[in-house]
Design an enzyme around this catalytic site. Structure first.
Site, PDB file in Angstrom:
ATOM      1  N   GLU A   1       0.746  -1.128  -0.066  1.00  0.00           N
ATOM      2  CA  GLU A   1       0.061   0.052   0.200  1.00  0.00           C
ATOM      3  C   GLU A   1       0.903   1.182  -0.079  1.00  0.00           C
ATOM      4  O   GLU A   1       0.372   2.408  -0.375  1.00  0.00           O
ATOM      5  CB  GLU A   1      -1.183   0.083   1.090  1.00  0.00           C
ATOM      6  CG  GLU A   1      -2.133   0.930   1.210  1.00  0.00           C
ATOM      7  CD  GLU A   1      -3.131   0.887   2.093  1.00  0.00           C
ATOM      8  OE1 GLU A   1      -3.584  -0.173   2.125  1.00  0.00           O
ATOM      9  OE2 GLU A   1      -3.676   1.881   2.813  1.00  0.00           O
TER      10      GLU A   1
ATOM     11  N   ASP B   1      -2.715  -2.962   2.976  1.00  0.00           N
ATOM     12  CA  ASP B   1      -3.010  -3.284   4.523  1.00  0.00           C
ATOM     13  C   ASP B   1      -4.266  -4.068   4.605  1.00  0.00           C
ATOM     14  O   ASP B   1      -5.407  -4.051   3.685  1.00  0.00           O
ATOM     15  CB  ASP B   1      -3.465  -1.800   5.265  1.00  0.00           C
ATOM     16  CG  ASP B   1      -2.300  -0.848   5.141  1.00  0.00           C
ATOM     17  OD1 ASP B   1      -1.331  -1.432   4.850  1.00  0.00           O
ATOM     18  OD2 ASP B   1      -2.304   0.307   5.471  1.00  0.00           O
TER      19      ASP B   1
ATOM     20  N   ASP C   1      -7.272  -3.973   5.899  1.00  0.00           N
ATOM     21  CA  ASP C   1      -8.510  -3.609   6.228  1.00  0.00           C
ATOM     22  C   ASP C   1      -9.405  -3.100   4.830  1.00  0.00           C
ATOM     23  O   ASP C   1      -9.094  -3.532   3.913  1.00  0.00           O
ATOM     24  CB  ASP C   1      -8.245  -2.421   7.105  1.00  0.00           C
ATOM     25  CG  ASP C   1      -7.533  -1.081   6.203  1.00  0.00           C
ATOM     26  OD1 ASP C   1      -7.379  -1.321   4.973  1.00  0.00           O
ATOM     27  OD2 ASP C   1      -6.958  -0.331   6.945  1.00  0.00           O
TER      28      ASP C   1
ATOM     29  N   TYR D   1       5.099   4.192  12.064  1.00  0.00           N
ATOM     30  CA  TYR D   1       4.193   4.834  11.313  1.00  0.00           C
ATOM     31  C   TYR D   1       3.061   5.498  11.973  1.00  0.00           C
ATOM     32  O   TYR D   1       2.418   4.831  12.979  1.00  0.00           O
ATOM     33  CB  TYR D   1       3.436   3.634  10.451  1.00  0.00           C
ATOM     34  CG  TYR D   1       2.168   3.854   9.438  1.00  0.00           C
ATOM     35  CD1 TYR D   1       2.790   4.632   8.143  1.00  0.00           C
ATOM     36  CD2 TYR D   1       1.075   3.660   9.510  1.00  0.00           C
ATOM     37  CE1 TYR D   1       2.020   5.096   7.342  1.00  0.00           C
ATOM     38  CE2 TYR D   1      -0.015   3.881   8.617  1.00  0.00           C
ATOM     39  CZ  TYR D   1       0.473   4.750   7.302  1.00  0.00           C
ATOM     40  OH  TYR D   1      -0.216   5.211   6.503  1.00  0.00           O
TER      41      TYR D   1
ATOM     42  N   CYS E   1     -46.005  40.511  28.828  1.00  0.00           N
ATOM     43  CA  CYS E   1     -45.528  39.303  29.342  1.00  0.00           C
ATOM     44  C   CYS E   1     -46.722  37.883  28.916  1.00  0.00           C
ATOM     45  O   CYS E   1     -47.746  38.434  29.055  1.00  0.00           O
ATOM     46  CB  CYS E   1     -45.508  39.060  30.981  1.00  0.00           C
ATOM     47  SG  CYS E   1     -45.086  37.601  31.594  1.00  0.00           S
TER      48      CYS E   1
ATOM     49  N   CYS F   1     -48.465  36.726  32.519  1.00  0.00           N
ATOM     50  CA  CYS F   1     -49.053  37.470  33.419  1.00  0.00           C
ATOM     51  C   CYS F   1     -49.943  38.940  32.937  1.00  0.00           C
ATOM     52  O   CYS F   1     -50.655  39.747  33.460  1.00  0.00           O
ATOM     53  CB  CYS F   1     -48.464  37.846  34.746  1.00  0.00           C
ATOM     54  SG  CYS F   1     -46.975  38.956  34.570  1.00  0.00           S
TER      55      CYS F   1
ATOM     56  N   CYS G   1     -40.296  40.498  32.501  1.00  0.00           N
ATOM     57  CA  CYS G   1     -41.536  40.770  32.965  1.00  0.00           C
ATOM     58  C   CYS G   1     -41.258  41.717  34.158  1.00  0.00           C
ATOM     59  O   CYS G   1     -40.401  41.564  34.889  1.00  0.00           O
ATOM     60  CB  CYS G   1     -42.217  39.620  33.465  1.00  0.00           C
ATOM     61  SG  CYS G   1     -43.660  40.070  34.077  1.00  0.00           S
TER      62      CYS G   1
ATOM     63  N   CYS H   1     -43.744  37.317  38.053  1.00  0.00           N
ATOM     64  CA  CYS H   1     -43.614  36.295  37.052  1.00  0.00           C
ATOM     65  C   CYS H   1     -42.241  36.224  36.568  1.00  0.00           C
ATOM     66  O   CYS H   1     -41.287  36.960  36.720  1.00  0.00           O
ATOM     67  CB  CYS H   1     -44.300  36.700  36.028  1.00  0.00           C
ATOM     68  SG  CYS H   1     -44.019  36.036  34.427  1.00  0.00           S
TER      69      CYS H   1
END
Length: 979
Positions: free
Chosen positions: A14, A121, A123, A339, A819, A822, A844, A849
Site C-alpha cells: 500500500e 493493509d 482493512d 508509522y 408578558c 401575566c 417581565c 412572574c
DNA sequence: GCAAGGTC
C-alpha cells in the site's frame, strides 16, 4: 512440487515503506533495488521460495488509493444538471493524473509476471485498493494468478507466514468501500451544490473574501463534526445559572488541616440547606464514622495510537491535530518514529520492547530512566497493557531511532518526538503508587468526608511529566473519635455551563461516533475552519461561526438530523453488512441513495428554513441572487412594459412569490406578491377583465394566521390589475424580503395586538381600509366588527389559547412586549450575570412572574422549555414575537432527600431546641463562641435583610432562634406557616 | 468548484 523455471511474482504494497519492509524481511536483506516510473515507489528484486516453488520476487507499492471516482464529464460542471440528478448520474472510476506513473510501473512489471501478490493493509480500504491494483494489472495480463497476503504486523514471522499461506482477495470488503465512496460522492456533491447555489449569493458573506468562489460544502463527516461544536455551543447558550448551597467543614490540628466535603454534594433549595446547616451548627460535634487506608495505583497510559497522539499533543502543547499529523509524518519519513496512522494501542507479544528502550539509554534527559527500566534489580519494568484496539496493520506509535534532537527540527518536532519516547517508556513502566486515607464524619446526622494521599512511588510519572497526581496529607483520625470543627460554613456556588469543545474533546466525540478514520479526523476538523463554519481559539476551543450555526439551525428546523452522527453510523452499519456478505452492494446503494434523495428533495422544498436560519445572522445580498433564486412558476401573461417577453410566476429563495418579466434584466417589470402566500400555482383560467391579455389566474394559498380572519386563505386571483383583494393583502401583509419565519412547527407565535398600529415603513400611510378601520375608526383589525377593539377580539383569544392577548407599549418609541404569562409589560434590559453580561433581554416587570427572553439567547420562560427568541416584527396590524422551542427545561439536582429535620426539627421547634444547642455549643472546650467573630459565614444571603437571621460557624457568632423565613421566633423555618 | 478515503 518444484519447477525448473522460477515463477515471476509481482508483489504490491500500500505504501513504499511497507514494500521495503516486506522485501527486506523476505530477502533477509539480500535484495536489488531499482527505480520505477514513480520516484517514490521503488522496485525491490530478490529470489524466494514459496511452498517449494522458486520465485523471482518483485516488490513495489502504490501510495494509497490508485483510483478515484467522479461523475461523468457531462455532470461535472455545476450548472450542467439539477443537483438531484447526481443521485443517478453515471460515475466513472479512473487513475488520476498524479498516479499515472505508478499505474505505468504496475503495467510494465505485470506484463511479464505470472503471479500478483497483494500486500495491501488488511482493512476494508486496503482490500479495495487491492482490487484497483488487480484492475490495472489484469488489463495488461489476463493470465495473472492473483493472491492476497494477510499479515498483522510488519515483523518477520508474520510476513513469512503470510507469503506461505497466500489467500484470495475478498470482494465483499472491497465492495463495502465502493458503496461508501459512491454514497459519499453523491450526497456530498448534491448537497454542496444545492446549499452553495442557494445561499452564497443570497446573503452578504463578506468574511470569506471572494464570496463568488466560496463553497458551502456538505459532507457526511464534516457536518456531524460541526454538529458537535454547535450542539455544545447551544448547550452553553441555554445554560441557566442556578445558585446552589453546600456545607463545608474543616478541622485543623497540630498535624495539619482536613477539609471535609458534604456528602450530599450541594443543594439547590436554599431553605433545606439552611435548615440542615442550622441543625449542624446546633450540634457541631463531629464523630468519626469511618477511616479507610488503602493503596491506590495510577496506571500509565496504553501504547499510543493516532487519536491519542493528536489528543495529547493538543492538550499538552496546544498543537492542532492537523499540524501534529504533519510533524509526525515528517518524523516517520525520516525514520525517527513508527508509522503514525494507526488504530492499534497494544504491542504484539513478539515486539522486542527492550530493544527500543535500550536505544534511548544515551539520552541526556530520559536516558537514566531507560537504564533503570532495563535493570531487573530496580523492578520498574511492566509489560504494557493494550487498550483493545488493533488495525491488524501497524503497531502503536513508538520511537524507531534514537535522537537527542536534530539540527533541522522545529520545537514541535522536538516536542512530538519527546512525547512519543516518553509515552513509550511510560507504558512499559510500573504504575505510580499512593497511600490514600479517607475519613468520614457525622455532624448532627449529616455525613462529610475528607481524603488525603501520599505518593509512595512515582514510577512512570518520573518519565511522564505531562500527568500529575496531586496529593496532600490530612491529620490522623481514629474510628469513634470526636472533635469540634474549626470551621463550619454554608457556602453558595453557581452552576456553570460546560466549556466549549476542545480539540481533544472533539476528537473523542468523533471517535466515539465513528466519524472519519484515525487518518482523516484532523482533515474534517481543518475543513470546518477552512469553510468558515467554526473557529478555534488559543486554548484550542471551538465555536461555531454564524455561518456554521445558521446551516445547522436550518437543517435542524427541517427536522433532519443531517448534522448528527446517526446518518454516518447507519452507513457504517450498512458497510459492515456488505463486507461480511449479509447485504449486497447494490442493495445498500439503492436503499441508502433512495432515502437520501428523498431527503434531498424534501430539504429543497423546505429550503425556506435554511434561508430563515441564514436570515437571522446575515443581511440579504443586493446581488441578483444565486442560481437557485428563482424556481418553479409558469407564464402568467404578456409583459405590458416591454411587450416582448412573458410575465412569469416565480418563487424567491426567501420563500416569497413574485411575477416578473422573463426579459430581466433588460425589462424590470415585476409584481411583488404578499409574504403570507404559502403556495401559488398558475391555472388555465383566463381573466376576462385585464388587458392586454390573456392573463392567467393564479390559485393562491395564504397562511391563514398571517392574514386578517375575514380573508379567505384560498384565493383565485389575478396580477393583471383587476384583483382588489390581492391588492389589499399586498398592503396588509407587505412583500418585503424580511418576512417573519413561516408558521411552521417549532415556532410559537405570540400575538400582541396593538392599540395604535405602526406598520412597517411606507405601508402605514397607504394602509388599507381594514387598517384604517382599526386605527382610526375603532374597528377591530381581526374581524372588522365595531363592538370591540382588536385587543379584545374573541377570534384572537381563541386562536392563541396558550398565550393571553398582549399589549404593546409605544413609550419612547420603543417596542415593548407584554408578558406572555401575566400580562404585565416587559421592559428591555441588559443582563449583568456572569455568563450573559451585556446581553439584551426582555423581562417581565411584575417581579413575580419569571418571563424573560434574551435576544438570540435561549432561556427558560414559564413555558417550561428553552426557547430561542427569533424576532419581533409587525404584521397585519400586530406586533409579533416569534420563538423557537429548542428543548424541554431540565432542572438539575435538588434531590428530595429524606431530610431528618422534617421530623426532629419540627418537634423541637421553639425554646427547648435552642437550649440544647446552646449548652452543647458552649460546653465544647475547643470552641470559642464569641472570640473569633467573623469566621462564620452568613447563611442568610438571600433572606437576611428580611428575616434578621444569621447562621454562623460553631466556633463563631450566636445562632438566631428565629424562623429565617418570616422572622418569627416562635418556630423554625421548616414549620413556618408562611413558607 | 462538491465527499471521504488512502498516502507522498
Amino acid at each position: 512440487m518444484s519447477s525448473s523455471q522460477p515463477i515471476r511474482v509481482l508483489n504490491v504494497a500500500e505504501k513504499p515503506s511497507v514494500a521495503k519492509a516486506v522485501a527486506t524481511i523476505l530477502s533477509r536483506g539480500q535484495l536489488h533495488t531499482r527505480e520505477g516510473r514513480s520516484r517514490y515507489n521503488k522496485i525491490f528484486e530478490f529470489n524466494y521460495t514459496v511452498r517449494n516453488q522458486q520465485c523471482q520476487m518483485l516488490v513495489t507499492s502504490v501510495t494509497g488509493h490508485l483510483m478515484e471516482i467522479d461523475f461523468e464529464d457531462r455532470y461535472r460542471k455545476w450548472h450542467s444538471c439539477d443537483p438531484v440528478d447526481l443521485y443517478h448520474a453515471q460515475i466513472k472510476k479512473f487513475v488520476p493524473e498524479d498516479k499515472l506513473d505508478i499505474k505505468r510501473t504496475l503495467e510494465e512489471e505485470a506484463r511479464w509476471c505470472q503471479w500478483l501478490v497483494l500486500w495491501l493493509d488488511c482493512d476494508r480500504e486496503g482490500e479495495n485498493i487491492a482490487y484497483e491494483v488487480v484492475e490495472v494489472c489484469s488489463a495488461v495480463n489476463s493470465r495473472l494468478n492473483i493472491w492476497r497476503a494477510r499479515f498483522s504486523a510488519l515483523i518477520e514471522r508474520d510476513i513469512h507466514e503470510a507469503v506461505q499461506n497466500l489467500a484470495r482477495p475478498n470482494k465483499f470488503l472491497a465492495e463495502a468501500v465502493d458503496a461508501r465512496q459512491e454514497i459519499d460522492l453523491r450526497i456530498g456533491a448534491s448537497f454542496t451544490r444545492f446549499q452553495t447555489m442557494l445561499l452564497r449569493d443570497a446573503f452578504v458573506l463578506d468574511f470569506a473574501g471572494e464570496e463568488r468562489n466560496m463553497i458551502l460544502s456538505y459532507g457526511p463527516c464534516q457536518f456531524p463534526t460541526l454538529g458537535f461544536i454547535v450542539e455544545r455551543y447551544w448547550e452553553i447558550q441555554a445554560h441557566e445559572p442556578e445558585e446552589f448551597w453546600m456545607i463545608n467543614c474543616s478541622h485543623t490540628s497540630e498535624e495539619g488541616t482536613a477539609k471535609f466535603g458534604w456528602m450530599r454534594g450541594h443543594m439547590f433549595d436554599y431553605t433545606c440547606a439552611v435548615i440542615i446547616y442550622e441543625m449542624c451548627v446546633q450540634e457541631p460535634i463531629a464523630t468519626v464514622t469511618k477511616v479507610r487506608d488503602q493503596q491506590k495505583n495510577k496506571y500509565p497510559p496504553h501504547p499510543l495510537n493516532t487519536i491519542e497522539l493528536e489528543k495529547r499533543a493538543s492538550r499538552y502543547f496546544r498543537m492542532s491535530s492537523e499540524h501534529t499529523m504533519k510533524v509526525a509524518e515528517e518524523l516517520y519519513m525520516s525514520g525517527f518514529i513508527s508509522y503514525p496512522r494507526t488504530e492499534t494501542d497494544g504491542f504484539s507479544e513478539r515486539t522486542d520492547l527492550r530493544a527500543i528502550v535500550q536505544e534511548q539509554r544515551g539520552h541526556p534527559t530520559w536516558g537514566m530512566y531507560a537504564q533503570q527500566l532495563l535493570d531487573p534489580g530496580v523492578g520498574l519494568w511492566r509489560n504494557p497493557v493494550s487498550g483493545g484496539h488493533d488495525d491488524k496493520a501497524h503497531p502503536p506509535i513508538h520511537p524507531t531511532k534514537f535522537s537527542a534532537g536534530e539540527s533541522g527540527w522545529s520545537q514541535d518536532h522536538r516536542r512530538l518526538y519527546e512525547l512519543v519516547v516518553r509515552h513509550f517508556l511510560a507504558c512499559v513502566s510500573q504504575p505510580a503508587i499512593g497511600a490514600e486515607t479517607t475519613v468520614e464524619i457525622d455532624i448532627a446526622g449529616e455525613q462529610f468526608s475528607a481524603s488525603g494521599r501520599v505518593i509512595i512511588a512515582k514510577n512512570y510519572l518520573d518519565v511522564y511529566p505531562y500527568e500529575s497526581w496531586g496529593g496532600s496529607m490530612i491529620p490522623k483520625y481514629s474510628f469513634g473519635e470526636q472533635f469540634t470543627p474549626t470551621a463550619l460554613t454554608l457556602d453558595s456556588g453557581v452552576t456553570r455551563p460546560p466549556p466549549l469543545l476542545s480539540e481533544s474533546d472533539l476528537l473523542s466525540c468523533m471517535d466515539k461516533a465513528g466519524i472519519g478514520t484515525d487518518a482523516t479526523m484532523h482533515d474534517h476538523i481543518k475543513k470546518l475552519l477552512d469553510r468558515f463554519y467554526a473557529t478555534k481559539d488559543a486554548n484550542t476551543h471551538f465555536s461555531p461561526t454564524n455561518l456554521g450555526e445558521a446551516l445547522v439551525m436550518g437543517y435542524d428546523d427541517m427536522g433532519y438530523e443531517l448534522w448528527k452522527p446517526y446518518l454516518r453510523s447507519q452507513m457504517e452499519n450498512d458497510m459492515r453488512e456488505v463486507s461480511v456478505g449479509r447485504k449486497s452492494k447494490s442493495q445498500v446503494l439503492d436503499s441508502c441513495l433512495q432515502q437520501m434523495k428523498a431527503c434531498f428533495l424534501d430539504a429543497r422544498v423546505n429550503k425556506a428554513k435554511l434561508l430563515e436560519g441564514m436570515g437571522i445572522f446575515f443581511d440579504r445580498s443586493s446581488r441578483r441572487g444565486g442560481d437557485e433564486q428563482q424556481v418553479g412558476g409558469g407564464v402568467v401573461g404578456p409583459c405590458g412594459i416591454c411587450h416582448e417577453s412573458d410575465m412569469v410566476l416565480k418563487r424567491k429563495p426567501d420563500g416569497n412569490f413574485m411575477v416578473g418579466c422573463s426579459g430581466y434584466p433588460q425589462c424590470r417589470n415585476v409584481v411583488w406578491l404578499p409574504g403570507s402566500i404559502s403556495e401559488a400555482t398558475v391555472t388555465t383560467q383566463v381573466c376576462n377583465s385585464c388587458t392586454p391579455g390573456p392573463f392567467l389566474r393564479i390559485q393562491f394559498k395564504f397562511r391563514s394566521i398571517e392574514i386578517p380572519p375575514n380573508y379567505n386563505a384560498n384565493h383565485l386571483g389575478c396580477v393583471g390589475g383587476c384583483d382588489e383583494t390581492l391588492k389589499e393583502l399586498i398592503e396588509i401583509c407587505g412583500t418585503g424580503s424580511r418576512n417573519p419565519p413561516a408558521n411552521i412547527p417549532g415556532l410559537v407565535k405570540i400575538i400582541i395586538p396593538v392599540s395604535a398600529a405602526r406598520g412597517r415603513g411606507g405601508h402605514t400611510s397607504s394602509s388599507t381600509s381594514a387598517q384604517r378601520g382599526s386605527t382610526r375608526q375603532g374597528v377591530c383589525t381581526h374581524c372588522r366588527q365595531t363592538s370591540h377593539s382588536s385587543n379584545d377580539c374573541p377570534s384572537q383569544v381563541s386562536r392563541s389559547q396558550s398565550v393571553p392577548p398582549q399589549r404593546r407599549n409605544t413609550q419612547n418609541g420603543e417596542t415593548s412586549i407584554a408578558c406572555s404569562t401575566c400580562g404585565t409589560m416587559c421592559g428591555l434590559r441588559t443582563a449583568n450575570t456572569e455568563t450573559n453580561r451585556g446581553r439584551k433581554f426582555y423581562s417581565c416587570q411584575s417581579r413575580v412572574c419569571k418571563f424573560f427572553v434574551y435576544a438570540k439567547l435561549f432561556l427558560s420562560a414559564d413555558m417550561g422549555c428553552y426557547v430561542c427568541f427569533m424576532d419581533i416584527f409587525q404584521k397585519t396590524g400586530h406586533t409579533w414575537l416569534s420563538f423557537k422551542i429548542i428543548g424541554s427545561k431540565k432542572r438539575r439536582g435538588n434531590k428530595k432527600s429524606n431530610l431528618r429535620w422534617e421530623d426532629s426539627m419540627g418537634n423541637n421547634s421553639g425554646g427547648s431546641g435552642a437550649n440544647n444547642s446552646s449548652s452543647r455549643s458552649t460546653s465544647n472546650p475547643r470552641s470559642n463562641p464569641r472570640g473569633r467573630g467573623g469566621h462564620g459565614r452568613s447563611g442568610g444571603r438571600r433572606g437576611q435583610s428580611t428575616t434578621d437571621t444569621t447562621f454562623v460557624s460553631a466556633t463563631g457568632d450566636p445562632v438566631s432562634r428565629r424562623c429565617f423565613n418570616c422572622g418569627d421566633p416562635s418556630h423554625f423555618a421548616n414549620v413556618c406557616p408562611n413558607r
